[in-house]
Design a protein around this motif. Structure first.
Motif, mmCIF file in Angstrom:
data_model
loop_
_atom_site.group_PDB
_atom_site.id
_atom_site.type_symbol
_atom_site.label_atom_id
_atom_site.label_comp_id
_atom_site.label_asym_id
_atom_site.label_seq_id
_atom_site.Cartn_x
_atom_site.Cartn_y
_atom_site.Cartn_z
ATOM 1 N N ASP A 1 0.836 -1.211 0.000
ATOM 2 C CA ASP A 1 0.000 0.000 0.000
ATOM 3 C C ASP A 1 0.870 1.259 0.000
ATOM 4 O OD1 ASP A 1 -2.728 -1.013 0.159
ATOM 5 O OD2 ASP A 1 -2.081 -1.878 2.063
ATOM 6 N N ARG B 1 -3.325 -4.128 -9.521
ATOM 7 C CA ARG B 1 -3.467 -5.429 -8.847
ATOM 8 C C ARG B 1 -3.985 -6.413 -9.897
ATOM 9 N NH1 ARG B 1 -2.947 -4.610 -3.250
ATOM 10 N NH2 ARG B 1 -3.548 -2.520 -2.579
ATOM 11 N N ASP C 1 -4.911 -0.947 5.981
ATOM 12 C CA ASP C 1 -3.544 -0.786 5.476
ATOM 13 C C ASP C 1 -2.532 -0.953 6.611
ATOM 14 O OD1 ASP C 1 -4.723 -0.274 3.059
ATOM 15 O OD2 ASP C 1 -4.271 1.871 3.032
#
Ligand code: AMP
Ligand code: MG
Length: 308
Positions: free
Chosen positions: A79, A135, A218
């Protein structure tokens, strides 16, 4: 353009065992870069990015005209490594009709009821287009390797090495299939240091305009940093191939990451050596006739021929 010799250090050699500690996260701190000085690099990086935006737009047009290939760019990272910003900056000069971006989040129940590649197959770029996966199917050997409990129904609770080996094999076969069918696959791991991630998270917390970007999840994932790095090392080692290579991009400096990605993409598309389609003799005759017709004066609104 960046010298190919310099770019080579960011490619994962097929068959090599990746140790991420051997790849830099801050390229400006290397001896090579120190000689140049940070300001010079920043300026040069901006120039390279600007040049490559133009090259990329031209390359995409040629990709569309030649109608033989598509390009798939895959971005993976921890992240706050800058996937979104990199995609935005690198692609900002490309005709929007010529590219498409898909972001993959946690899979739905329907997606989990299919084979793990299913949802990605539906989003592949057609010939002539640049497709971007923000992703990708790599999450299916990364996040779920760290959290096997998220694998979904019908999957083992404690997957063993064989389970992951089979997934790597499926991915390699899938990418072979894509390459054989004219898709150029380029994969980028934006390599961020743990310290820089902390700095970026704090920046998000300190700036009310960036609060929307911060998620508690995160922080939870940050606690699994080592497991993620290991999962990345294993995935990169098992799936970097000549036809679909992984690049480990130093991501602590956004300007470095963006310039490198843009350059690698442009280089790889140019290497395809695409050509505009050749016009046949018949078509040339038709084009000449069309020119002659257009160059004749138009009739007036009542269909009367123009005065001689
Ligand atoms: P973001 O990109 O920050 O919006 O986050 C998307 C989230 O979806 C990340 O936490 C990913 O790890 C998660 N995700 C993406 N693909 C998968 C997958 N195949 N299985 C489980 N989680 C996933
Ligand atoms: Mg996130």
């Amino acid at each position: 353009m960046i010298k190919p010799k310099l770019l080579q250090q960011f490619v994962v050699e097929p068959g090599s065992a990746v140790n991420l500690k051997h790849f830099v996260t801050d390229w400006t701190a290397t001896d090579e870069a120190q000689e140049l000085g940070k300001e010079v690099i920043k300026e040069r990086a901006a120039e390279i990015l600007a040049e490559n935006r133009e090259h990329l737009d031209a390359a995409q047009e040629l990709l569309y005209a030649s109608d033989t290939h598509s390009v798939l760019l895959i971005f993976q990272a921890m992240d706050a490594a800058g996937k979104d910003g990199t995609i935005r900056h690198v692609m900002s000069g490309v005709n929007p009709q010529g590219c498409q971006v898909f972001s993959f989040k946690k899979p739905s129940a329907e997606e989990l009821d299919h084979n793990f590649l299913w949802r990605y197959m539906k989003s592949l770029p057609e010939r002539g287009r640049i497709g971007i996966f923000n992703r990708s199917y790599y999450e299916d050997v990364l996040v779920v390797k760290v959290h096997p409990e998220w694998l979904g129904p019908g999957q083992p609770a404690n997957p063993d090495d064989k389970f992951w080996q089979k997934r790597y094999e499926d991915i390699n076969n899938f990418e072979k299939h894509l390459a054989r069918n004219g898709t150029l696959v380029l994969k980028f791991f934006l390599h961020l240091s743990k310290d820089e991630q902390k700095r970026r998270f704090l920046e998000r917390l300190n700036n009310p305009d960036k609060h929307w970007k911060f998620s508690e999840a995160d922080l939870a994932e940050r606690e699994h940093w080592k497991d993620y790095q290991k999962a990345f090392e294993q995935a990169l080692s098992a799936t970097s191939t000549k036809r679909a290579p992984w690049h480990v991009i130093p991501a602590d400096r956004k300007f470095v990451a963006r310039a490198l990605v843009a350059d690698i993409v442009v280089n790889a598309i140019q290497k395809l050596d695409l050509k505009f389609p050749k016009v046949s003799a018949d078509k040339r005759v038709m084009l000449e006739a069309a020119r002659a017709r257009l160059e004749k004066k138009d009739p007036d609104e009542n269909g009367e021929p123009p005065p001689a």
